[in-house]
Design a protein around this motif. Structure first.
Motif, short mmCIF file in Angstrom:
data_model
loop_
_atom_site.label_atom_id
_atom_site.label_comp_id
_atom_site.label_asym_id
_atom_site.label_seq_id
_atom_site.Cartn_x
_atom_site.Cartn_y
_atom_site.Cartn_z
N ALA A 22 0.85 -1.19 0.00
CA ALA A 22 0.00 0.00 0.00
C ALA A 22 0.88 1.23 0.00
O ALA A 22 2.06 1.17 0.35
CB ALA A 22 -0.90 0.00 1.22
N ARG A 23 0.30 2.34 -0.42
CA ARG A 23 0.97 3.61 -0.26
C ARG A 23 0.20 4.38 0.80
O ARG A 23 -1.03 4.42 0.78
CB ARG A 23 0.93 4.39 -1.57
N ILE A 24 0.93 4.98 1.70
CA ILE A 24 0.31 5.73 2.80
C ILE A 24 0.59 7.20 2.56
O ILE A 24 1.73 7.57 2.25
CB ILE A 24 0.92 5.28 4.14
N PHE A 25 -0.43 8.04 2.67
CA PHE A 25 -0.26 9.48 2.41
C PHE A 25 -0.55 10.29 3.67
O PHE A 25 -1.71 10.53 3.99
CB PHE A 25 -1.22 9.95 1.31
N PRO A 26 0.51 10.73 4.38
CA PRO A 26 0.28 11.60 5.54
C PRO A 26 -0.27 12.96 5.10
O PRO A 26 -0.96 13.63 5.86
CB PRO A 26 1.67 11.75 6.16
N ASP A 27 0.05 13.38 3.86
CA ASP A 27 -0.49 14.64 3.33
C ASP A 27 -1.50 14.30 2.23
O ASP A 27 -1.62 13.16 1.83
CB ASP A 27 0.62 15.48 2.69
N ASP A 28 -2.15 15.36 1.74
CA ASP A 28 -3.06 15.14 0.62
C ASP A 28 -2.27 14.59 -0.57
O ASP A 28 -1.11 14.95 -0.76
CB ASP A 28 -3.73 16.45 0.20
N VAL A 47 -8.72 7.60 8.34
CA VAL A 47 -10.06 8.09 7.97
C VAL A 47 -9.83 9.11 6.87
O VAL A 47 -9.10 10.08 7.08
CB VAL A 47 -10.76 8.77 9.16
N PHE A 48 -10.40 8.90 5.74
CA PHE A 48 -10.07 9.80 4.63
C PHE A 48 -11.19 9.85 3.59
O PHE A 48 -12.14 9.07 3.64
CB PHE A 48 -8.76 9.37 3.97
N SER A 49 -11.02 10.81 2.67
CA SER A 49 -11.98 10.99 1.60
C SER A 49 -11.27 10.82 0.27
O SER A 49 -10.09 11.12 0.16
CB SER A 49 -12.62 12.37 1.65
N VAL A 50 -12.01 10.35 -0.72
CA VAL A 50 -11.45 10.22 -2.06
C VAL A 50 -12.39 10.90 -3.03
O VAL A 50 -13.60 10.66 -3.01
CB VAL A 50 -11.29 8.73 -2.45
N THR A 110 -7.71 12.79 0.56
CA THR A 110 -7.52 13.81 1.60
C THR A 110 -7.92 13.21 2.94
O THR A 110 -8.83 12.38 3.01
CB THR A 110 -8.40 15.04 1.35
N SER A 111 -7.24 13.66 3.98
CA SER A 111 -7.60 13.15 5.30
C SER A 111 -7.66 14.31 6.28
O SER A 111 -7.19 15.39 6.00
CB SER A 111 -6.58 12.12 5.76
N ARG A 112 -8.25 14.04 7.40
CA ARG A 112 -8.30 15.03 8.45
C ARG A 112 -6.90 15.38 8.91
O ARG A 112 -5.99 14.56 8.79
CB ARG A 112 -9.03 14.42 9.66
N LYS A 113 -6.78 16.54 9.48
CA LYS A 113 -5.50 16.95 10.04
C LYS A 113 -4.99 15.86 11.00
O LYS A 113 -5.78 15.26 11.72
CB LYS A 113 -5.73 18.25 10.82
#
Ligand code: NAG
Ligand code: NAG
Ligand code: NAG
Ligand code: NAG
Ligand code: NAG
Length: 818
Positions: free
Chosen positions: A102-108, A141-144, A184-187
């Motif tokens: 998987a790729r993990i994105f701490p930022d958008d 927890v994130f949105s796509v 995108t994810s919450r702060k």
């Protein structure tokens, strides 16, 4: 470039697999070539190497796909192996390798995929929270979003043992050149993804229209204006189907878990070679052989008094509309017209006394129907599909069948997911202008339409015999007391339409409840047209005059007011209602409503701001000439409309010409004027014998000679329109030298002699690529073949025109003169 290669590779493997399975099962003669997606991005995020699945698809490694990605920090996670748990489903079993990294994105983060063409595409997303020393993916927890569309909002993988698969179908608008997939994810939180697919889908997969459930006040607009999430895709009565056995790499699950009374059903299957895909309608891309070759029917069908429904129940999100697609293929009957059944969705009649023989003209012929279920009828978060025998139709033995079932969630305000977090969520994710409901369309209840169709067929033989005896001119002859005759024939027509003698008012209510559109008062229409002033008149036809009107809300409509004393007008009026009640399509002008007051016969249509195609080609108006690309798009639109008429509605238009192709404010073409249309013959007849009608210059010579009408007559007329579009001259121009009078003959001659370029509209001749001309002229010439059997179907024509457009686009992109 890499994309293309990996897709082609996979397609070859796919062909190979198909080839093998053919040997193994001694399948039918040549299977159509699987769809080769023009856009095909397969990305195995975080994977150090390319991942090849058993079905032949090769997913790019992380490194190969990194140019597509833009983000701040990102992290890769990987595990040695994934264990399938009980809760993971059939789909996942074919794609396990994709879940290992998987790729993990701490930022958008944003993936940008260039689309080589607009139209339908799959977006498939794979999620599984594999272990990582720093990030606990189960907490993400994130949105796509996909361009403007929200796919997932505050998404969280609830159960860390599950392999999550999300499949979306989106329609990229004509001006979109790319897909931006944004995570995108919450702060202080992060997002992740295991694999992504962005792949073209044949546009024919989604037809534009569907039946609304409930039938009144329901679905309006075009299915193509929505995005979808696939919720269920079931192969009823058969084994699950893996992506490798589907031309579009779909997975079909078994329906068993969703049957509420499995004891009532028994499965049937036939060899694939029995299935006969129709020349138009359902294709292997709609559903593969394996779906249509198996079905559930009623247990002990035909031996006992059957009095129950077969019922499937699936859960769904009650906040959204859902598209339900049911697949049928009568593999149980021994002769035509044996099987009649009703379809209910959430207790509402969706189709009454469905007769597959009538709809397909044969046994073993695939057929599908689309229904849009509104949230207002979703109870308890579930949708039930019930099939029950139509017992009233004797002496047939009661039975029902179902071959396949798909349930797709439809986007609402640009979203396929509602935010779960209360004070989180991006404000920009709200209203999307995707849902264009500018055009009011007929919301015909399918039950009404089917009833109509049945009546129509029952009456058809008689009609046609009658037709033969009564010439066209005799129907025009003035009648002794035309008014009285008209009213009485009108009443009997209406009662034949609705089965009993109805008073005028109840006729209106039938008209409305059948979803024929809105009832306008005469006063309303008078106001809209300044009392039918000459200034508002925009056209005149056999039926009467056409006016442009403005409704109180500012919207414009076209109002066709019949001349109540004209018998021809009356006939065309009734044909038009009869035909329009059966059709709905983005490329057919739609009926908005009618007025039935004071013996008026008035129909109200959507207004087509740019008028007839003819005015833009030649004539006195001197409009700005259309570009070649615009012309191609218009021809493609009109061809789609006609294709739908022929294949979806079994209607022959009979008066295809450039004045009957109208253009809306965006130059979208729509076919109009169904006053002369006829129901197409049954499949056992190849033509309808009828008095010749149509327009000189466009008339099929074979039809003229033999008075036999088939849908190929429309194809001929369309061929004339194509040359008219290319050359910008009328179909007939008596002012020219004799050999040039008929455009069809002249253009064919020039084309044979290789001098076609000399008669192309000089205003565009320099902007057209010769490949595009060649393809286009080839399509037009084939349409004009002397014998109907040698002419292509509208879908072949459509395909050629699309190719001509593609060739032109390639040419323009290469920087050639504008
Ligand atoms: C495409 O066209 C629509 C409507 O004409 C417009 O709202 C949208 O911004 C355009 N999109 C792009 C990417 O140009
Ligand atoms: C069909 O029904 C039989 C008997 O109920 C069952 O054994 C078989 O597995 C079923 N086949 C499929 C494909 O569901
Ligand atoms: C296709 O289906 C057959 C029979 O159901 C199965 O044996 C085969 O493995 C499938 N092929 C793929 C690529 O999944
Ligand atoms: C089948 O289902 C419909 C809709 O729920 C219902 O109206 C009908 O009575 C049922 N038929 C039987 C025989 O149960
Ligand atoms: C809704 O679901 C609940 C729990 O599954 C069930 O008890 C109830 O009867 C259902 N209600 C209806 C109207 O189906």
């Amino acid at each position: 470039m890499k994309t293309q290669t990996s897709c082609l590779l996979s397609v070859h493997t796919f062909l190979l697999l198909l080839g093998l399975s053919r040997v193994a099962f001694s399948l039918p003669p040549p299977l159509p070539v699987p769809f080769i997606p023009p856009d095909c991005y397969l990305v195995d995020c975080g994977s150090p190497w390319q991942t090849r699945l058993d079905d032949g698809r090769a997913f790019r490694s992380d490194q190969e796909s990194s140019p597509l990605l833009s983000t701040g920090r990102d992290v890769i996670a990987s595990v040695g192996s994934i264990s399938m748990t009980g809760s993971s489903d059939y789909q996942a079993s074919f794609t396990i390798p994709l879940y290992r990294t998987a790729r993990i994105f701490p930022d958008d983060a944003m993936y940008v995929f260039l689309a080589s063409r607009p139209g339908l595409h799959w977006i498939r997303l794979y999620f599984h929270p594999i272990p990582h020393p720093v990030y606990n993916l189960a907490n993400a927890v994130f949105s796509v979003t996909a361009n403007e569309l929200v796919l997932l909002s505050d998404f969280k993988v609830q159960d860390p043992t599950v392999l999550v698969f999300k499949e979306y179908l989106i329609n990229l608008p004509a001006n979109a050149t790319k897909l931006v997939l944004k995570f995108t994810s919450r702060k202080d939180l992060f997002s992740f993804v295991n694999a992504i697919e962005f792949v073209s889908v044949p546009d024919s997969l989604i037809s534009t229209s569907a039946t609304a459930i409930p039938p009144t006040g329901g679905f309006q607009g075009s299915l193509l204006d929505y995005a979808y999430e696939v919720i269920y895709r079931l192969n009823v009565g058969g084994p699950p189907i893996s992506p490798g056995n589907d031309t579009l790499m779909r997975t079909w699950q078994s329906d068993d878990p969703y049957m509420t009374f499995p004891q009532g059903a028994s499965n049937v299957s036939v060899p694939f070679s029995t299935i006969k895909f129709p020349s138009q309608g359902a294709t292997q891309d709609v559903a593969p052989y394996a779906v249509y070759a198996t079905a559930d029917q009623m247990t002990d069908s035909g031996v006992s008094q059957q009095d129950f429904n077969l019922t499937w129940e699936v859960s769904c999100d009650p906040s959204f509309s859902h598209l339900i697609r049911v697949h049928f293929c009568d593999i149980v009957s021994t002769s035509l017209n044996e099987l009649y059944f009703n379809v209910y969705i959430n207790g509402i009649t969706a189709a009454l006394a469905l007769d597959l023989s009538l709809l397909t003209g044969g046994l073993d012929t695939p057929y599908y129907m689309d229904f849009v279920v509104s949230p207002s009828v979703i109870r308890n978060g579930s949708i039930t599909i019930q099939l029950g025998p139509a017992s009233s139709i004797e002496p047939n033995l009661p039975n029902v069948i179902l071959n396949g079932l798909e349930v797709l969630k439809m986007s609402e305000h640009g979203s396929l997911d509602i935010p779960r977090g209360s004070n989180f969520g991006e404000p920009g994710l709200s209203a999307n202008k995707k849902r264009i409901v500018a055009i009011a369309v007929l919301a015909t209840g399918v039950s009404a339409a089917l009833l109509l169709a049945r009546k129509f067929v029952a009456g058809k033989k008689k009609d046609w015999e009658h037709m033969n005896h009564k010439s066209f001119s005799s129907s025009l002859r003035p009648l002794g007391n035309s008014r009285a005759r008209l009213l009485s024939s009108r009443e009997s027509y209406l009662s034949s339409l609705f089965g009993s003698t109805k008073s005028r008012t109840s006729f209106s209510s039938m008209f409305m409840s059948a979803g024929f559109g809105r009832l306008f008062s005469f006063k309303e229409l008078q106001e809209a047209t300044q009392c039918f002033s000459e200034k508002a008149a925009i056209g005149i036809g056999g039926f009467g005059k056409v006016y442009v009107g403005t409704l109180p809300d500012g919207s414009k409509v076209a109002i066709k007011r019949g001349n109540p004393t004209s018998q021809q007008g009356f006939n065309e009026f009734q044909t038009e209602i009869q035909m329009l009640s059966r059709v709905r399509h983005r490329h057919l002008v739609s009926l908005i409503g009618y007025c039935d007051e004071n013996s008026e016969m008035i129909l109200v249509y959507e207004y087509m701001a740019n008028g007839p195609l003819r005015d833009h080609l030649h004539g006195s108006l001197n409009l700005t000439p259309l570009s070649w690309k615009q012309r191609l798009e218009i021809c493609i639109g009109a061809a789609r409309g006609l294709h739908y008429l022929h294949s979806g509605a079994a209607i022959i238009h009979r008066d295809v010409k450039s004045t009957n192709i109208l253009l809306d404010e965006n130059f979208i073409a729509k076919v109009s004027d169904f006053g002369l249309s006829k129901a197409a013959p049954n499949l056992d007849q190849t033509h309808v014998s009828t008095a010749v009608k149509g327009s000189i210059g466009y008339l099929d010579p074979e039809y003229f000679r033999r008075q036999q009408l088939s849908d190929k007559s429309d194809v001929y007329s369309f061929g004339v329109v194509l040359f008219e579009v290319l050359c910008s001259r009328p179909a007939l121009d008596p002012g020219l030298p004799r050999e040039q009078v008929s455009l069809a003959e002249w253009a064919m001659k020039m084309n044979r002699e290789g001098t076609l370029r000399g008669i192309i509209d000089p205003r565009i001749v320099n902007e057209i690529s010769s490949d595009s001309i060649a393809k286009f002229a080839d399509a037009a010439e084939k349409c004009l073949a002397e014998d109907g059997v040698d002419r292509p179907t509208m879908s072949d024509v459509l395909w050629k025109l699309e190719l001509a457009l593609k060739l032109q686009e390639g040419f323009s992109d290469a920087g050639s003169p504008k």
